[in-house]
Design a protein around this motif. Structure first.
Motif, mmCIF file in Angstrom:
data_model
loop_
_atom_site.group_PDB
_atom_site.id
_atom_site.type_symbol
_atom_site.label_atom_id
_atom_site.label_comp_id
_atom_site.label_asym_id
_atom_site.label_seq_id
_atom_site.Cartn_x
_atom_site.Cartn_y
_atom_site.Cartn_z
ATOM 1 N N GLY A 66 64.741 90.878 40.847
ATOM 2 C CA GLY A 66 64.290 89.998 42.127
ATOM 3 C C GLY A 66 64.646 89.166 42.230
ATOM 4 N N ALA A 67 64.436 87.846 43.955
ATOM 5 C CA ALA A 67 64.705 86.631 44.164
ATOM 6 C C ALA A 67 63.952 85.940 43.538
ATOM 7 C CB ALA A 67 63.667 86.696 45.783
ATOM 8 N N MET A 68 65.126 84.935 42.521
ATOM 9 C CA MET A 68 63.712 84.247 41.608
ATOM 10 C C MET A 68 64.623 82.531 42.423
ATOM 11 S SD MET A 68 62.606 85.549 38.192
ATOM 12 C CE MET A 68 64.331 86.598 37.647
ATOM 13 N N GLY A 96 67.136 83.134 44.894
ATOM 14 C CA GLY A 96 65.472 83.064 45.281
ATOM 15 C C GLY A 96 65.513 82.105 46.996
ATOM 16 N N SER A 97 64.649 81.409 47.142
ATOM 17 C CA SER A 97 64.716 81.292 49.178
ATOM 18 C C SER A 97 65.574 80.049 48.791
ATOM 19 C CB SER A 97 63.622 80.374 48.418
ATOM 20 O OG SER A 97 63.147 79.516 50.066
ATOM 21 N N GLN A 98 66.423 80.285 50.136
ATOM 22 C CA GLN A 98 67.672 78.941 50.288
ATOM 23 C C GLN A 98 67.099 77.996 50.874
ATOM 24 O OE1 GLN A 98 69.891 82.873 50.601
ATOM 25 N NE2 GLN A 98 71.565 81.302 50.974
ATOM 26 N N ALA A 125 70.013 87.384 50.124
ATOM 27 C CA ALA A 125 69.868 86.089 50.127
ATOM 28 C C ALA A 125 68.336 86.389 50.516
ATOM 29 C CB ALA A 125 70.426 86.270 51.653
ATOM 30 N N ASN A 126 67.957 85.033 50.999
ATOM 31 C CA ASN A 126 65.847 84.650 50.648
ATOM 32 C C ASN A 126 66.332 83.037 51.599
ATOM 33 O OD1 ASN A 126 63.578 83.927 49.532
ATOM 34 N ND2 ASN A 126 63.983 86.261 48.321
ATOM 35 N N LEU A 127 65.385 83.692 52.528
ATOM 36 C CA LEU A 127 64.182 82.704 53.350
ATOM 37 C C LEU A 127 62.951 82.890 53.478
ATOM 38 C CD1 LEU A 127 66.527 82.128 56.410
ATOM 39 C CD2 LEU A 127 66.700 80.309 54.625
ATOM 40 N N VAL A 192 61.758 92.925 54.072
ATOM 41 C CA VAL A 192 61.205 92.154 54.075
ATOM 42 C C VAL A 192 60.178 91.946 52.808
ATOM 43 C CG1 VAL A 192 58.814 90.920 54.906
ATOM 44 C CG2 VAL A 192 61.087 91.467 56.451
ATOM 45 N N LYS A 193 60.076 91.156 52.205
ATOM 46 C CA LYS A 193 58.906 91.108 50.952
ATOM 47 C C LYS A 193 57.921 90.369 50.539
ATOM 48 C CE LYS A 193 60.872 89.790 46.652
ATOM 49 N NZ LYS A 193 60.304 88.201 46.613
ATOM 50 N N GLU A 194 57.382 91.210 49.980
ATOM 51 C CA GLU A 194 56.355 90.241 49.538
ATOM 52 C C GLU A 194 56.303 89.586 48.320
ATOM 53 O OE1 GLU A 194 53.057 88.462 48.646
ATOM 54 O OE2 GLU A 194 52.153 88.409 51.055
ATOM 55 N N GLY A 222 52.105 91.825 38.266
ATOM 56 C CA GLY A 222 52.736 91.147 37.477
ATOM 57 C C GLY A 222 53.370 89.945 37.927
ATOM 58 N N THR A 223 54.008 88.771 38.319
ATOM 59 C CA THR A 223 53.802 87.686 38.372
ATOM 60 C C THR A 223 52.704 87.423 39.889
ATOM 61 O OG1 THR A 223 55.908 87.907 37.119
ATOM 62 C CG2 THR A 223 54.850 85.574 38.987
ATOM 63 N N SER A 224 52.308 86.051 39.385
ATOM 64 C CA SER A 224 50.831 85.710 39.927
ATOM 65 C C SER A 224 51.155 84.214 40.723
ATOM 66 C CB SER A 224 49.030 86.098 39.864
ATOM 67 O OG SER A 224 48.712 85.076 39.973
ATOM 68 N N GLY A 269 56.852 94.436 41.752
ATOM 69 C CA GLY A 269 55.854 93.233 40.771
ATOM 70 C C GLY A 269 54.799 93.977 39.835
ATOM 71 N N GLY A 270 54.882 93.576 38.889
ATOM 72 C CA GLY A 270 55.131 94.267 37.033
ATOM 73 C C GLY A 270 55.436 95.539 37.080
ATOM 74 N N VAL A 271 56.635 95.881 37.427
ATOM 75 C CA VAL A 271 57.655 96.847 36.965
ATOM 76 C C VAL A 271 58.140 96.010 35.192
ATOM 77 C CG1 VAL A 271 59.413 98.154 36.438
ATOM 78 C CG2 VAL A 271 57.974 97.490 38.869
ATOM 79 N N ARG A 272 57.906 96.612 34.340
ATOM 80 C CA ARG A 272 58.270 96.023 32.711
ATOM 81 C C ARG A 272 59.210 97.090 31.987
ATOM 82 N NH1 ARG A 272 57.436 92.650 35.168
ATOM 83 N NH2 ARG A 272 55.745 91.054 35.771
ATOM 84 N N SER A 273 58.998 97.871 32.917
ATOM 85 C CA SER A 273 59.840 98.908 31.960
ATOM 86 C C SER A 273 60.798 100.140 33.021
ATOM 87 C CB SER A 273 58.989 99.929 31.101
ATOM 88 O OG SER A 273 58.307 101.128 32.000
HETATM 89 C C1 LIG Z 1 60.427 81.797 39.073
HETATM 90 C C2 LIG Z 1 60.274 82.687 39.930
HETATM 91 C C3 LIG Z 1 60.470 82.190 41.149
HETATM 92 C C4 LIG Z 1 60.189 83.410 42.507
HETATM 93 N N1 LIG Z 1 60.977 82.685 43.820
HETATM 94 C C5 LIG Z 1 60.546 83.512 44.700
HETATM 95 C C6 LIG Z 1 62.099 83.289 45.653
HETATM 96 O O1 LIG Z 1 62.219 81.767 46.345
HETATM 97 N N2 LIG Z 1 61.791 83.697 46.953
HETATM 98 C C7 LIG Z 1 60.511 85.040 46.992
HETATM 99 O O2 LIG Z 1 61.067 86.139 47.804
HETATM 100 N N3 LIG Z 1 60.099 86.109 45.634
HETATM 101 C C8 LIG Z 1 60.419 84.950 45.148
HETATM 102 N N4 LIG Z 1 59.676 85.150 43.323
HETATM 103 C C9 LIG Z 1 58.633 86.531 43.546
HETATM 104 C C10 LIG Z 1 59.759 88.073 43.110
HETATM 105 O O3 LIG Z 1 60.540 87.875 44.304
HETATM 106 C C11 LIG Z 1 58.381 89.058 42.659
HETATM 107 O O4 LIG Z 1 58.602 89.276 44.154
HETATM 108 C C12 LIG Z 1 57.583 88.466 42.043
HETATM 109 O O5 LIG Z 1 57.965 88.088 41.146
HETATM 110 C C13 LIG Z 1 57.126 90.145 41.561
HETATM 111 O O6 LIG Z 1 57.768 90.828 40.174
HETATM 112 P P1 LIG Z 1 57.755 90.773 38.661
HETATM 113 O O7 LIG Z 1 56.221 91.202 38.483
HETATM 114 O O8 LIG Z 1 58.141 91.709 38.475
HETATM 115 O O9 LIG Z 1 57.341 88.909 38.299
HETATM 116 C C14 LIG Z 1 59.374 84.522 41.909
HETATM 117 C C15 LIG Z 1 59.539 84.507 40.878
HETATM 118 C C16 LIG Z 1 59.756 84.177 39.973
HETATM 119 C C17 LIG Z 1 58.663 84.193 38.875
#
Ligand SMILES: Cc1cc2nc3c(=O)[nH]c(=O)nc-3n(C[C@H](O)[C@H](O)[C@H](O)COP(=O)(O)O)c2cc1C
Length: 366
Positions: A66-68, A96-98, A125-127, A192-194, A222-224, A269-273
């Motif tokens: 996923g985008a980071m 990650g967001s550009q 790409a990501n915005l 489009v992503k959440e 997952g990540t909050s 979102g919380g896919v861990r395995s």
């Molecule tokens: C460090 C970090 C930075 C992130 N930055 C972005 C971002 O720039 N753009 C975006 O669409 N999502 C971003 N995300 C969200 C992830 O793409 C994903 O939707 C979210 O982390 C849930 O997945 P996870 O539970 O596997 O971490 C980010 C996540 C992390 C952990």
């Protein structure tokens, strides 16, 4: 402004590595999804096919990172490691967001490194969607795509994060109209992503009508980002934890959207395995996407990243073996029992959960 964005990106990486910035009580809901074990799989595990195609591109397995990140020196190393692993395994990767590099051209390399290290992998790409309400449009979308030679553009929706972030932008009016404009004018498909709060059936329908070609649900569990912003808040006024679990859990959001739209849906979102990924795929996700666990290994290097992704794929293959699914089409047809809070929510919302359980077990093929 550019410096502020850069600092925020560095904070996000640090917090996601050092703190437990994950949903607290909410889970993605995979515990409510059960497969029917096959004592007679009647297939050769080694011959199970995992390959798929997504938005016109072939992937060796239905898995993306996923985008980071991007926009900082550390992000360059992280993106390089993920890209190299994605290239070696023929998977996909979101950047990650550009915005940082659109504001400051000097930062382009922190994203473009991904295409350098992954000349053929599926790159997204990501915005930010909120940027579209603050002047961004087709021009910036094209720039983001060109910067990394992207195969698709993801527009991320993060209203929760913007609402609780001290410097957040909260004018989300007319974002959908801008999405229509970009989806219609860009040469690559728009996703489009959440980012951890999920997508409802209603929003999924609106996005499909807007011309979006895929939806990444990014559900809660997952990540909050409420947790990330909690750890970032340094103004003395500690934020409370009420929003750490805000949103639609991943499995619920996945079922709502896949039963509503015809475009492909990515489960995240919380896919861990590999087991979580298999459950998502059996519930008709086209791909599974993992973020935070990949960050943890990407800071170590390419080998570690490749190992984690290979492990997830291996586990997915095991599940397919144990439910007698010789390929992903078969996996999407095996019986699955959905119970607990997930079934309760979906039934109240008018979605059918018994249909998955009533699928017939695969007939033997010789
Ligand atoms: C460090 C970090 C930075 C992130 N930055 C972005 C971002 O720039 N753009 C975006 O669409 N999502 C971003 N995300 C969200 C992830 O793409 C994903 O939707 C979210 O982390 C849930 O997945 P996870 O539970 O596997 O971490 C980010 C996540 C992390 C952990």
């Amino acid at each position: 402004m550019a410096e502020e964005t850069e600092k925020r990106k560095a904070d996000h990486i640090r917090i996601c590595l050092e703190k437990k910035a994950q949903a607290k009580r909410a889970t993605p809901g995979f515990e409510d999804v059960q497969f029917i074990h096959r004592a007679l799989p009647e297939l050769d595990r080694q011959k199970i096919a995992l390959s798929t195609s997504f938005l016109g591109k072939k992937l060796a397995a239905p898995l993306i990172v996923g985008a980071m990140t991007g926009g900082t020196n550390e992000a360059t190393k992280i993106n390089a490691a993920i890209a190299q692993a994605a290239e070696a395994l023929h998977l996909g990767m979101g950047l990650g967001s550009q915005r940082a590099a659109i504001e400051d051209k000097k930062l382009e390399g922190t994203y473009a490194v991904a295409r350098k290290k992954a000349p053929t992998a599926f790159l997204i790409a990501n915005l930010g969607g909120v940027q579209l309400a603050h002047g961004y449009g087709l021009r910036e979308a094209k720039k983001a795509v060109e910067m990394i030679g992207a195969d698709a553009l993801a527009i991320h929706m993060n209203p929760l994060q913007e609402a609780i972030q001290p410097e957040g932008q909260t004018n989300f009016a007319f974002v959908l109209a801008k999405i229509v404009e970009i989806a219609g004018g860009l040469d690559v498909p728009v996703v489009v992503k959440e980012t951890g709060c999920g997508i409802s059936a209603e929003d999924a329908k609106a996005l499909e009508n807007a011309g979006v070609k895929a939806i990444d649900i990014g559900g809660v569990g997952g990540t909050s980002f409420a947790a990330v912003e909690y750890y970032r808040s340094t103004n003395g006024k500690m934020m409370d934890e009420d929003f750490w679990d805000w949103g639609i859990p991943t499995v619920t959001s996945l079922i709502e959207t896949t039963q509503t739209v015809k475009i492909p849906v990515i489960a995240s979102g919380g896919v861990r395995s590999g087991l979580d990924a298999a459950k998502a795929l059996a519930l008709n996700a086209s791909l599974a996407s993992v973020s935070q666990p990949v960050l943890e290994v990407a800071v170590k290097g390419t080998t570690e990243t490749q190992e984690l992704l290979s492990c997830l794929i291996d586990e997915l293959r095991n599940v397919m073996f144990l439910v007698g699914a010789k390929n992903l089409e078969a996996l999407a047809k095996v019986p699955v029992v959905v119970t607990g809070k997930t079934a309760e929510w979906l039934n109240i919302r008018g979605f059918d959960t018994t249909n998955y359980a009533q699928r017939s077990t695969q007939t033997f093929e010789y």
